[in-house]
Design a protein around this motif. Sequence first.
Motif, PDB file in Angstrom:
ATOM      1  N   THR A 141       0.907  -1.366  -0.021  1.00  0.00           N
ATOM      2  CA  THR A 141      -0.148  -0.216  -0.111  1.00  0.00           C
ATOM      3  C   THR A 141       0.908   1.369  -0.085  1.00  0.00           C
ATOM      4  O   THR A 141       2.098   1.214   0.265  1.00  0.00           O
ATOM      5  N   SER A 142       0.269   2.439  -0.385  1.00  0.00           N
ATOM      6  CA  SER A 142       1.120   3.736  -0.500  1.00  0.00           C
ATOM      7  C   SER A 142       1.968   3.719   1.033  1.00  0.00           C
ATOM      8  O   SER A 142       2.850   4.330   1.020  1.00  0.00           O
ATOM      9  N   SER A 143       1.018   3.746   2.134  1.00  0.00           N
ATOM     10  CA  SER A 143       1.550   3.951   3.238  1.00  0.00           C
ATOM     11  C   SER A 143       2.778   2.898   3.836  1.00  0.00           C
ATOM     12  O   SER A 143       3.765   3.271   4.143  1.00  0.00           O
ATOM     13  N   ILE A 202      -6.741   3.532 -11.257  1.00  0.00           N
ATOM     14  CA  ILE A 202      -6.951   2.189 -11.951  1.00  0.00           C
ATOM     15  C   ILE A 202      -7.777   1.368 -11.242  1.00  0.00           C
ATOM     16  O   ILE A 202      -7.254   0.276 -10.670  1.00  0.00           O
ATOM     17  N   PRO A 203      -9.016   1.627 -11.179  1.00  0.00           N
ATOM     18  CA  PRO A 203      -9.954   0.867 -10.630  1.00  0.00           C
ATOM     19  C   PRO A 203     -10.015  -0.431 -11.437  1.00  0.00           C
ATOM     20  O   PRO A 203      -9.906  -0.624 -12.659  1.00  0.00           O
ATOM     21  N   ILE A 220       4.448  -9.619 -13.249  1.00  0.00           N
ATOM     22  CA  ILE A 220       3.086 -10.186 -13.672  1.00  0.00           C
ATOM     23  C   ILE A 220       2.776 -11.028 -12.414  1.00  0.00           C
ATOM     24  O   ILE A 220       3.499 -11.894 -11.937  1.00  0.00           O
ATOM     25  N   ALA A 221       1.364 -10.802 -12.060  1.00  0.00           N
ATOM     26  CA  ALA A 221       0.808 -11.609 -10.760  1.00  0.00           C
ATOM     27  C   ALA A 221      -0.625 -11.493 -10.879  1.00  0.00           C
ATOM     28  O   ALA A 221      -1.209 -10.515 -11.409  1.00  0.00           O
ATOM     29  N   PRO A 222      -1.199 -12.333 -10.130  1.00  0.00           N
ATOM     30  CA  PRO A 222      -2.734 -11.910  -9.679  1.00  0.00           C
ATOM     31  C   PRO A 222      -2.957 -10.573  -9.517  1.00  0.00           C
ATOM     32  O   PRO A 222      -2.240 -10.116  -8.374  1.00  0.00           O
ATOM     33  N   ARG A 223      -3.933  -9.823  -9.948  1.00  0.00           N
ATOM     34  CA  ARG A 223      -4.112  -8.417  -9.473  1.00  0.00           C
ATOM     35  C   ARG A 223      -4.553  -8.270  -8.315  1.00  0.00           C
ATOM     36  O   ARG A 223      -4.045  -7.347  -7.308  1.00  0.00           O
ATOM     37  N   SER A 224      -4.996  -9.321  -7.460  1.00  0.00           N
ATOM     38  CA  SER A 224      -5.309  -9.434  -5.962  1.00  0.00           C
ATOM     39  C   SER A 224      -4.149  -9.330  -5.033  1.00  0.00           C
ATOM     40  O   SER A 224      -4.157  -9.036  -4.003  1.00  0.00           O
ATOM     41  N   SER A 225      -3.054  -9.862  -5.639  1.00  0.00           N
ATOM     42  CA  SER A 225      -1.746  -9.419  -4.925  1.00  0.00           C
ATOM     43  C   SER A 225      -0.932  -8.321  -4.863  1.00  0.00           C
ATOM     44  O   SER A 225      -0.128  -8.201  -4.033  1.00  0.00           O
ATOM     45  N   LEU A 230      -2.019  -1.543  -5.951  1.00  0.00           N
ATOM     46  CA  LEU A 230      -2.841  -1.342  -7.131  1.00  0.00           C
ATOM     47  C   LEU A 230      -4.249  -1.745  -6.980  1.00  0.00           C
ATOM     48  O   LEU A 230      -4.999  -0.700  -7.583  1.00  0.00           O
ATOM     49  N   GLU A 231      -4.531  -2.575  -6.198  1.00  0.00           N
ATOM     50  CA  GLU A 231      -6.065  -2.525  -5.524  1.00  0.00           C
ATOM     51  C   GLU A 231      -6.761  -1.418  -4.955  1.00  0.00           C
ATOM     52  O   GLU A 231      -7.652  -1.174  -5.009  1.00  0.00           O
ATOM     53  N   ARG A 232      -5.836  -0.674  -4.358  1.00  0.00           N
ATOM     54  CA  ARG A 232      -6.407   0.581  -3.677  1.00  0.00           C
ATOM     55  C   ARG A 232      -6.222   1.820  -4.530  1.00  0.00           C
ATOM     56  O   ARG A 232      -6.579   3.024  -4.290  1.00  0.00           O
TER      57      ARG A 232
END
Length: 198
Positions: free
Chosen positions: A46-48, A103-104, A88-93, A97-99
């Motif tokens: 995460t950014s933090s 890029i939602p 490259i990896a599952p986006r969920s990892s 990026l998920e937050r």
Amino acid sequence: MTDRTGVETGGFTFRPVTPETLGDLALFAETYGKFGYCSCMRWRLTSSEFRHSDKASRSQALLEAVTQGVPIGVLAYQGQAPVGWCSIAPRSSYAGLERYRAIPRVDEQPVWAVACFFVAASARRRGLTVGLLKAAVTYAEEQGAHTVEGYPVPSGARLYTYMGSPATFRAAGFSDVTPPGSARLVMRLTIAPETRHD
């Protein structure tokens, strides 16, 4: 399906980062300081978490992900030397990026995401980025991925440019699926059922 990693393309070979190739990743990070600074954790933290990390902890976190069996990417080799990288990896990892609101998710598909490229100066302008992307897609397919997406940055844009260019993704067969009104490109490649060998 048959493992197609390690096949030579344009003078380069490509291998996924696994515990067996972990030493090559460490060498790559040591050789190329810009990669070693981030260790491709910009989107995995995460950014933090990223702000409160340092070079050593980011490098250690990436290596630990590999030892835990988490997919992280592929390396390109010239001879025995690693000279290129594609994350490259599952986006969920990718926690960051998920937050990232710019890029939602396009939808709820369990996509794999291409988040970063790095190519040594000595290996540039030889089509290696496209080769890396194609090798990354092959790796994701072998891991069961149905859809791969990326977030390329147009030339001249003042953004995080290590995410590749639209031309690179088009050359690898990706299509633009950017949602209306979105400021960031999203490009996807769907692995057709008839091409899969599960």
